[in-house]
Structure formats: C-alpha cells, structure tokens
Design a protein around this motif. Structure first.
Motif, PDB file in Angstrom:
ATOM      1  N   ALA A 157      34.496  44.798  35.383  1.00 47.96           N
ATOM      2  CA  ALA A 157      35.626  44.557  36.290  1.00 47.96           C
ATOM      3  C   ALA A 157      35.833  43.060  36.477  1.00 47.96           C
ATOM      4  CB  ALA A 157      35.381  45.218  37.642  1.00 47.96           C
ATOM      5  N   GLN A 158      36.979  42.725  37.026  1.00 52.28           N
ATOM      6  CA  GLN A 158      37.305  41.347  37.383  1.00 52.28           C
ATOM      7  C   GLN A 158      37.870  41.394  38.799  1.00 52.28           C
ATOM      8  OE1 GLN A 158      37.119  38.918  34.757  1.00 52.28           O
ATOM      9  NE2 GLN A 158      37.620  37.211  36.063  1.00 52.28           N
ATOM     10  N   LEU A 159      37.304  40.588  39.704  1.00 51.79           N
ATOM     11  CA  LEU A 159      37.748  40.540  41.103  1.00 51.79           C
ATOM     12  C   LEU A 159      38.502  39.234  41.327  1.00 51.79           C
ATOM     13  CD1 LEU A 159      34.379  41.651  42.782  1.00 51.79           C
ATOM     14  CD2 LEU A 159      36.180  43.087  41.823  1.00 51.79           C
ATOM     15  N   TYR A 160      39.540  39.277  42.179  1.00 55.54           N
ATOM     16  CA  TYR A 160      40.375  38.113  42.446  1.00 55.54           C
ATOM     17  C   TYR A 160      40.538  37.909  43.948  1.00 55.54           C
ATOM     18  CZ  TYR A 160      41.663  38.842  37.582  1.00 55.54           C
ATOM     19  OH  TYR A 160      41.622  39.017  36.226  1.00 55.54           O
ATOM     20  N   THR A 161      40.672  36.646  44.356  1.00 57.90           N
ATOM     21  CA  THR A 161      40.791  36.331  45.780  1.00 57.90           C
ATOM     22  C   THR A 161      42.208  36.385  46.314  1.00 57.90           C
ATOM     23  OG1 THR A 161      40.936  33.966  45.287  1.00 57.90           O
ATOM     24  CG2 THR A 161      38.745  34.852  45.820  1.00 57.90           C
ATOM     25  N   GLU A 162      43.219  36.425  45.447  1.00 57.07           N
ATOM     26  CA  GLU A 162      44.591  36.380  45.945  1.00 57.07           C
ATOM     27  C   GLU A 162      45.451  37.524  45.424  1.00 57.07           C
ATOM     28  OE1 GLU A 162      46.456  32.587  45.488  1.00 57.07           O
ATOM     29  OE2 GLU A 162      44.668  31.529  46.167  1.00 57.07           O
ATOM     30  N   ASP A 163      46.370  37.946  46.288  1.00 50.96           N
ATOM     31  CA  ASP A 163      47.421  38.877  45.904  1.00 50.96           C
ATOM     32  C   ASP A 163      48.713  38.329  46.495  1.00 50.96           C
ATOM     33  OD1 ASP A 163      47.294  39.414  48.604  1.00 50.96           O
ATOM     34  OD2 ASP A 163      47.101  41.561  48.388  1.00 50.96           O
ATOM     35  N   SER A 164      49.781  39.045  46.360  1.00 54.20           N
ATOM     36  CA  SER A 164      51.076  38.587  46.844  1.00 54.20           C
ATOM     37  C   SER A 164      51.984  39.790  47.039  1.00 54.20           C
ATOM     38  CB  SER A 164      51.695  37.629  45.821  1.00 54.20           C
ATOM     39  OG  SER A 164      53.022  37.302  46.161  1.00 54.20           O
ATOM     40  N   VAL A 165      53.038  39.610  47.802  1.00 54.97           N
ATOM     41  CA  VAL A 165      54.039  40.662  47.905  1.00 54.97           C
ATOM     42  C   VAL A 165      54.784  40.788  46.585  1.00 54.97           C
ATOM     43  CG1 VAL A 165      54.324  40.489  50.391  1.00 54.97           C
ATOM     44  CG2 VAL A 165      55.771  39.115  48.908  1.00 54.97           C
ATOM     45  N   TYR A 166      54.714  39.751  45.752  1.00 49.76           N
ATOM     46  CA  TYR A 166      55.302  39.765  44.421  1.00 49.76           C
ATOM     47  C   TYR A 166      54.190  40.106  43.430  1.00 49.76           C
ATOM     48  CZ  TYR A 166      58.879  37.236  46.928  1.00 49.76           C
ATOM     49  OH  TYR A 166      59.822  36.871  47.839  1.00 49.76           O
ATOM     50  N   TYR A 167      54.317  41.250  42.783  1.00 48.69           N
ATOM     51  CA  TYR A 167      53.250  41.724  41.903  1.00 48.69           C
ATOM     52  C   TYR A 167      52.909  40.739  40.786  1.00 48.69           C
ATOM     53  CZ  TYR A 167      53.118  46.229  44.184  1.00 48.69           C
ATOM     54  OH  TYR A 167      52.961  47.218  45.108  1.00 48.69           O
ATOM     55  N   GLU A 168      53.892  39.972  40.312  1.00 48.50           N
ATOM     56  CA  GLU A 168      53.601  39.037  39.232  1.00 48.50           C
ATOM     57  C   GLU A 168      52.723  37.877  39.690  1.00 48.50           C
ATOM     58  OE1 GLU A 168      57.601  37.712  40.936  1.00 48.50           O
ATOM     59  OE2 GLU A 168      56.675  39.619  40.430  1.00 48.50           O
ATOM     60  N   ARG A 169      52.499  37.758  40.980  1.00 48.47           N
ATOM     61  CA  ARG A 169      51.626  36.707  41.508  1.00 48.47           C
ATOM     62  C   ARG A 169      50.272  37.245  41.949  1.00 48.47           C
ATOM     63  NH1 ARG A 169      56.035  33.566  45.226  1.00 48.47           N
ATOM     64  NH2 ARG A 169      57.464  33.046  43.545  1.00 48.47           N
ATOM     65  N   CYS A 170      50.018  38.507  41.680  1.00 49.22           N
ATOM     66  CA  CYS A 170      48.732  39.114  42.048  1.00 49.22           C
ATOM     67  C   CYS A 170      47.675  38.758  41.010  1.00 49.22           C
ATOM     68  CB  CYS A 170      48.883  40.626  42.154  1.00 49.22           C
ATOM     69  SG  CYS A 170      49.934  41.129  43.534  1.00 49.22           S
ATOM     70  N   CYS A 171      46.442  39.119  41.300  1.00 48.26           N
ATOM     71  CA  CYS A 171      45.306  38.810  40.415  1.00 48.26           C
ATOM     72  C   CYS A 171      45.260  37.311  40.160  1.00 48.26           C
ATOM     73  CB  CYS A 171      45.377  39.595  39.118  1.00 48.26           C
ATOM     74  SG  CYS A 171      45.226  41.376  39.347  1.00 48.26           S
ATOM     75  N   ALA A 172      45.333  36.548  41.230  1.00 48.88           N
ATOM     76  CA  ALA A 172      45.337  35.093  41.147  1.00 48.88           C
ATOM     77  C   ALA A 172      44.203  34.533  42.007  1.00 48.88           C
ATOM     78  CB  ALA A 172      46.693  34.554  41.607  1.00 48.88           C
ATOM     79  N   GLY A 173      44.146  33.230  42.067  1.00 52.65           N
ATOM     80  CA  GLY A 173      43.092  32.574  42.828  1.00 52.65           C
ATOM     81  C   GLY A 173      41.801  32.559  42.030  1.00 52.65           C
ATOM     82  N   SER A 174      40.707  32.478  42.720  1.00 50.13           N
ATOM     83  CA  SER A 174      39.400  32.501  42.061  1.00 50.13           C
ATOM     84  C   SER A 174      39.133  33.889  41.522  1.00 50.13           C
ATOM     85  CB  SER A 174      38.305  32.128  43.059  1.00 50.13           C
ATOM     86  OG  SER A 174      38.515  30.833  43.562  1.00 50.13           O
ATOM     87  N   SER A 175      38.368  33.961  40.428  1.00 48.87           N
ATOM     88  CA  SER A 175      38.025  35.266  39.870  1.00 48.87           C
ATOM     89  C   SER A 175      36.521  35.374  39.680  1.00 48.87           C
ATOM     90  CB  SER A 175      38.757  35.503  38.552  1.00 48.87           C
ATOM     91  OG  SER A 175      38.321  34.590  37.573  1.00 48.87           O
ATOM     92  N   LEU A 176      36.038  36.588  39.785  1.00 49.45           N
ATOM     93  CA  LEU A 176      34.615  36.886  39.633  1.00 49.45           C
ATOM     94  C   LEU A 176      34.475  37.957  38.569  1.00 49.45           C
ATOM     95  CD1 LEU A 176      31.677  36.556  40.706  1.00 49.45           C
ATOM     96  CD2 LEU A 176      32.194  38.402  42.312  1.00 49.45           C
ATOM     97  N   ALA A 177      33.793  37.615  37.475  1.00 43.16           N
ATOM     98  CA  ALA A 177      33.555  38.561  36.386  1.00 43.16           C
ATOM     99  C   ALA A 177      32.376  39.458  36.754  1.00 43.16           C
ATOM    100  CB  ALA A 177      33.259  37.805  35.104  1.00 43.16           C
ATOM    101  N   VAL A 178      32.572  40.762  36.581  1.00 40.69           N
ATOM    102  CA  VAL A 178      31.539  41.748  36.913  1.00 40.69           C
ATOM    103  C   VAL A 178      31.082  42.414  35.616  1.00 40.69           C
ATOM    104  CG1 VAL A 178      31.035  43.851  38.194  1.00 40.69           C
ATOM    105  CG2 VAL A 178      32.595  42.152  39.170  1.00 40.69           C
ATOM    106  N   PRO A 179      29.845  42.147  35.185  1.00 39.00           N
ATOM    107  CA  PRO A 179      29.358  42.771  33.948  1.00 39.00           C
ATOM    108  C   PRO A 179      28.981  44.236  34.169  1.00 39.00           C
ATOM    109  CG  PRO A 179      27.650  41.396  34.908  1.00 39.00           C
ATOM    110  CD  PRO A 179      28.890  41.216  35.755  1.00 39.00           C
ATOM    111  N   PRO A 180      28.925  45.029  33.092  1.00 37.87           N
ATOM    112  CA  PRO A 180      28.486  46.425  33.231  1.00 37.87           C
ATOM    113  C   PRO A 180      27.078  46.488  33.812  1.00 37.87           C
ATOM    114  CG  PRO A 180      29.436  46.053  31.061  1.00 37.87           C
ATOM    115  CD  PRO A 180      29.295  44.704  31.713  1.00 37.87           C
ATOM    116  N   GLY A 181      26.870  47.440  34.699  1.00 33.60           N
ATOM    117  CA  GLY A 181      25.560  47.617  35.324  1.00 33.60           C
ATOM    118  C   GLY A 181      25.299  46.704  36.503  1.00 33.60           C
ATOM    119  N   ALA A 182      26.280  45.892  36.900  1.00 31.56           N
ATOM    120  CA  ALA A 182      26.092  44.975  38.030  1.00 31.56           C
ATOM    121  C   ALA A 182      25.885  45.772  39.308  1.00 31.56           C
ATOM    122  CB  ALA A 182      27.288  44.055  38.167  1.00 31.56           C
ATOM    123  N   ASP A 183      24.787  45.491  39.988  1.00 32.17           N
ATOM    124  CA  ASP A 183      24.434  46.148  41.244  1.00 32.17           C
ATOM    125  C   ASP A 183      24.263  45.044  42.275  1.00 32.17           C
ATOM    126  OD1 ASP A 183      23.579  47.824  43.230  1.00 32.17           O
ATOM    127  OD2 ASP A 183      21.833  48.581  42.144  1.00 32.17           O
TER     128      ASP A 183
END
Length: 139
Positions: free
Chosen positions: A44-70
């Motif tokens: 998965a990939q986690l993001y710190t920002e979203d927006s009322v405009y969908y094209e601006r979502c998945c923005a800001g800082s991102s955190l990569a989540v590898p398989p098996g991350a607990d």
C-alpha cells in the motif's frame, strides 16, 4: 423531436460523467502501479493530503507499506495524518484508529481511496486522519 433532445442531453451528461470519472483519482496511482524504482512490490501507499478535488488527492508526504508490514505504532509524524491511500493488487490493508491495534478497525482491499473523509468509521466519524496502526498482507 422531444425524444431527440432528451437523447442528446443524456449523451452530453454521459460524456460529462465520463470526463469527471476520468479525472477522479487521476492523481492516485492504480493498485498495479505500486512498485518502487527497484521493481519490488508494495502492499500500500499512504498519503497525508486529500482534497475536495479528486485530482489533488493522494498528495503530500507518502509512506510506502511493504507486504507483511505489521505496524502497531505509526512512524514519527504519521499517526493521525493519513488522508488518502492506495492498496496494491491482491493485497489487503487493515487499519486501527488507536495505537497498538486498538479501537475501530477497517480493512481496505485493492483499490484507490482518494478521500478517507468518505469512508465511514461508525455513525458520525470517518477515517480521515484516524489511522494509528496497520497491518498489510498480499497474496
């Protein structure tokens, strides 16, 4: 004549809807795109920002989540900051609203979730800025 106008209006509305749906999530990667430069797979990939405009979502800082991350405790600066996320193909991300895998629990299957404000957490709450621990697995 009336039927022709209605058909024309329906075609215009369908075209507008298609354009809106094409733009929605345009900023978010697809589940199949979750591969870092070295070619390994991401859960998965986690993001710190979203927006009322969908094209601006998945923005800001991102955190990569590898398989098996607990992760019972989010990394520094990430607790309560996730506003958008994408889960990879054949993967599932389970999140909790409290550290130590406590509180409300939600599982996200493969897909893009550009606005966690739209994902309900109980009657009056949502998952925006609520994730405090997670587990991610892939098949």
């Amino acid at each position: 004549m009336r039927g022709g106008q209605e058909d024309g209006m329906a075609a215009v509305l369908a075209a507008v809807l298609a354009a809106v749906l094409t733009v929605c999530g345009a900023q978010c990667p697809t589940p199949a795109d979750l591969k870092p430069a070295n070619g390994t797979r991401l859960c998965a990939q986690l993001y710190t920002e979203d927006s009322v405009y969908y094209e601006r979502c998945c923005a800001g800082s991102s955190l990569a989540v590898p398989p098996g991350a607990d992760v019972p405790y989010m990394p520094t600066g990430w607790a309560g900051e996730v506003s958008s996320l994408v889960v990879g193909t054949r993967c599932e991300l389970t999140v909790w609203s409290r550290a130590g895998k406590e509180g409300n629990k939600k599982s996200f299957s493969a897909g893009a979730f550009p606005r966690l404000q739209e994902v309900r957490r109980g009657l009056f709450r949502d998952w925006n800025d609520a994730i405090r621990s997670y587990y991610c697995k892939c098949n």
